[in-house]
Design a protein around this motif. Structure first.
Motif, mmCIF file in Angstrom:
data_model
loop_
_atom_site.group_PDB
_atom_site.id
_atom_site.type_symbol
_atom_site.label_atom_id
_atom_site.label_comp_id
_atom_site.label_asym_id
_atom_site.label_seq_id
_atom_site.Cartn_x
_atom_site.Cartn_y
_atom_site.Cartn_z
ATOM 1 N N VAL A 98 0.863 -1.181 0.000
ATOM 2 C CA VAL A 98 0.000 0.000 0.000
ATOM 3 C C VAL A 98 0.901 1.233 0.000
ATOM 4 O O VAL A 98 2.118 1.127 0.070
ATOM 5 C CB VAL A 98 -0.939 0.007 1.227
ATOM 6 N N GLY A 99 0.258 2.388 -0.046
ATOM 7 C CA GLY A 99 1.024 3.626 -0.014
ATOM 8 C C GLY A 99 1.628 3.961 -1.364
ATOM 9 O O GLY A 99 1.259 3.397 -2.403
ATOM 10 N N GLU A 104 4.904 0.271 1.149
ATOM 11 C CA GLU A 104 4.545 -0.040 2.530
ATOM 12 C C GLU A 104 3.805 -1.372 2.586
ATOM 13 O O GLU A 104 2.985 -1.669 1.719
ATOM 14 C CB GLU A 104 3.681 1.079 3.118
ATOM 15 N N SER A 106 1.213 -4.090 4.299
ATOM 16 C CA SER A 106 0.000 -4.130 5.100
ATOM 17 C C SER A 106 -0.445 -5.578 5.245
ATOM 18 O O SER A 106 -0.395 -6.359 4.285
ATOM 19 C CB SER A 106 -1.109 -3.304 4.442
ATOM 20 N N LYS A 126 -9.191 -7.286 5.738
ATOM 21 C CA LYS A 126 -9.682 -6.203 4.880
ATOM 22 C C LYS A 126 -8.742 -5.010 4.983
ATOM 23 O O LYS A 126 -8.322 -4.621 6.079
ATOM 24 C CB LYS A 126 -11.101 -5.814 5.304
ATOM 25 N N GLN A 127 -8.439 -4.415 3.833
ATOM 26 C CA GLN A 127 -7.484 -3.301 3.795
ATOM 27 C C GLN A 127 -8.208 -1.968 3.980
ATOM 28 O O GLN A 127 -9.267 -1.735 3.399
ATOM 29 C CB GLN A 127 -6.732 -3.304 2.469
ATOM 30 N N ARG A 128 -7.606 -1.100 4.794
ATOM 31 C CA ARG A 128 -8.167 0.226 5.024
ATOM 32 C C ARG A 128 -7.645 1.245 4.018
ATOM 33 O O ARG A 128 -8.146 2.350 3.939
ATOM 34 C CB ARG A 128 -7.843 0.678 6.445
ATOM 35 N N GLU A 129 -6.611 0.867 3.277
ATOM 36 C CA GLU A 129 -6.079 1.735 2.224
ATOM 37 C C GLU A 129 -6.177 1.016 0.887
ATOM 38 O O GLU A 129 -6.394 -0.201 0.815
ATOM 39 C CB GLU A 129 -4.612 2.079 2.510
ATOM 40 N N ARG A 130 -6.014 1.775 -0.170
ATOM 41 C CA ARG A 130 -6.044 1.186 -1.504
ATOM 42 C C ARG A 130 -4.792 0.339 -1.715
ATOM 43 O O ARG A 130 -3.673 0.779 -1.444
ATOM 44 C CB ARG A 130 -6.105 2.286 -2.573
ATOM 45 N N VAL A 131 -5.012 -0.899 -2.156
ATOM 46 C CA VAL A 131 -3.893 -1.809 -2.395
ATOM 47 C C VAL A 131 -3.261 -1.471 -3.731
ATOM 48 O O VAL A 131 -3.909 -1.514 -4.777
ATOM 49 C CB VAL A 131 -4.354 -3.280 -2.366
ATOM 50 N N VAL A 132 -2.005 -1.119 -3.697
ATOM 51 C CA VAL A 132 -1.275 -0.776 -4.925
ATOM 52 C C VAL A 132 -0.663 -2.022 -5.548
ATOM 53 O O VAL A 132 -0.648 -2.177 -6.769
ATOM 54 C CB VAL A 132 -0.188 0.275 -4.611
#
Length: 356
Positions: A98-99, A104, A106, A126-132
């Motif tokens: 992420v990030g 980063e 996660s 479950k991811q709280r940020e967008r998975v890059v």
């Protein structure tokens, strides 16, 4: 030339062996020995495999390399008792990126197996940020796995409840605990990476799990996409091989740490007692109104002296000594009231200056 057999003997032989082949029984006996080890038929081989599968639960507790390889590969049938969490749990986590540029990490998957390799927990987070970057080539995680994923707080709570009062086994387990934002008591932690180095099972201080498993079990893992379940089983398998020696090693470390703490505690207590003994004379002096110092003078600390210049005379006061032309003839009254000779503010001098 041997004598010819009588007619009665010939009739008896015909009665016993009508075919006239006296060596036939020996041949039958030889054939029976051959029939004892025939090549297995397909039905017999399938029956043997079925028997091996039925023997799975008993082999789950076997620490032999062959049985442990089957455990890592998931080819073991467990009993109901062997599916329970038990005392030992091995954990492994998988991450996604992420990030900015997915650098980063996660937490995306947590897997926990028990001593026998049975899966106790396997959850996607479950991811709280967008998975890059899903890092599928290493993590084995895909976007479809996130459909039924659970929130991080829920997974964290499940893991914490499972690990409570149990022995945690992991490879570089501090990374897994960091991803879970959890801690675990050191006496209840078994890090295969650390123990393999301390027990001299490997020369590398940070050996990779795949290399350690290849060395100990002659089994290749992580050749493609990783599976946290397989990695957790492999970690538990390595620990089971060295369990007795590593537990003994940790016991020695624990005794050494306890001894060091006891010695440090005694030293600290001794230092505190020494400080109390040294402070007693000082307290006695303070109680009598005497300040500390070599001569016990009131109001003047040790080493303090006052220098007064009068023309060519130099007098040093405060220690009862004087130097100069008239130093020898100084009276006791001058020494007792030397502060009365200092200039006052009414002498017309500027502030901050003294005229002698």
């Amino acid at each position: 030339m041997p004598p010819s057999a009588s007619s009665n003997w010939l009739k008896l032989q015909k009665t016993i062996n009508p075919t006239g082949k006296s060596k036939a029984p020996k041949r039958r006996k030889h054939d029976k020995t051959r029939e004892k080890s025939p090549s297995p038929t397909p039905s017999q081989s399938s029956h043997a495999q079925h028997e091996d599968s039925e023997a799975g639960p008993s082999s789950a507790a076997d620490n032999g390399p062959k049985a442990l390889r089957k455990m890592v590969e998931g080819h073991v049938v467990f009993t109901e008792k062997q599916r329970q969490p038990g005392k030992y749990l091995a954990v492994d986590c998988e991450m996604v990126g992420v990030g900015l540029e997915g650098e980063e990490s996660s937490l995306a998957r947590v897997s926990i197996v028990n001593f026998y390799g049975a899966t106790v927990l396997d959850e996607f987070v479950k991811q709280r940020e967008r998975v890059v970057d899903y890092r599928t080539q290493w993590s084995g995680i895909r976007p479809s796995d996130m459909v039924n994923a659970k929130p991080f707080a829920e997974v964290q709570k499940l893991v914490a409840e499972l690990l409570e009062n149990r022995i945690l086994v992991g490879h570089a387990v501090h990374n897994d605990l960091k991803a879970l934002l959890l801690s675990h008591p050191y006496p209840l932690t078994r890090d295969t990476q650390v123990l393999a180095f301390k027990s001299k099972a490997t020369k590398s201080k940070r050996i990779a799990l795949r290399n350690l498993v290849k060395q100990e079990l002659d089994l290749t893992i992580q050749s493609g996409e990783h599976s946290s379940v397989t990695d957790a089983r492999a970690t538990m398998a390595v620990y089971r091989i060295h369990k007795k020696a590593w537990d003994k090693l940790l016991g020695a470390f624990a005794r050494t740490d306890a001894l060091s703490l006891a010695v440090a505690g005694k030293r600290k207590a001794g230092d505190e007692e020494g400080e109390v003994e040294e402070d007693e004379p000082r307290k006695a002096k303070k109680a009598k109104g005497v300040l500390p110092g070599p001569e016990g003078r009131k109001g003047v600390s040790s080493g303090l002296s006052t220098v007064v210049r009068r023309g060519s005379q130099v007098q040093t006061k405060g220690k009862g000594k004087s130097r100069g032309a008239s130093g020898a003839g100084g009276g006791g009254e001058d020494k007792a009231q030397w502060w009365a000779q200092l200039p006052s503010s009414s002498s017309g001098t500027k502030k901050g200056s003294i005229k002698l």
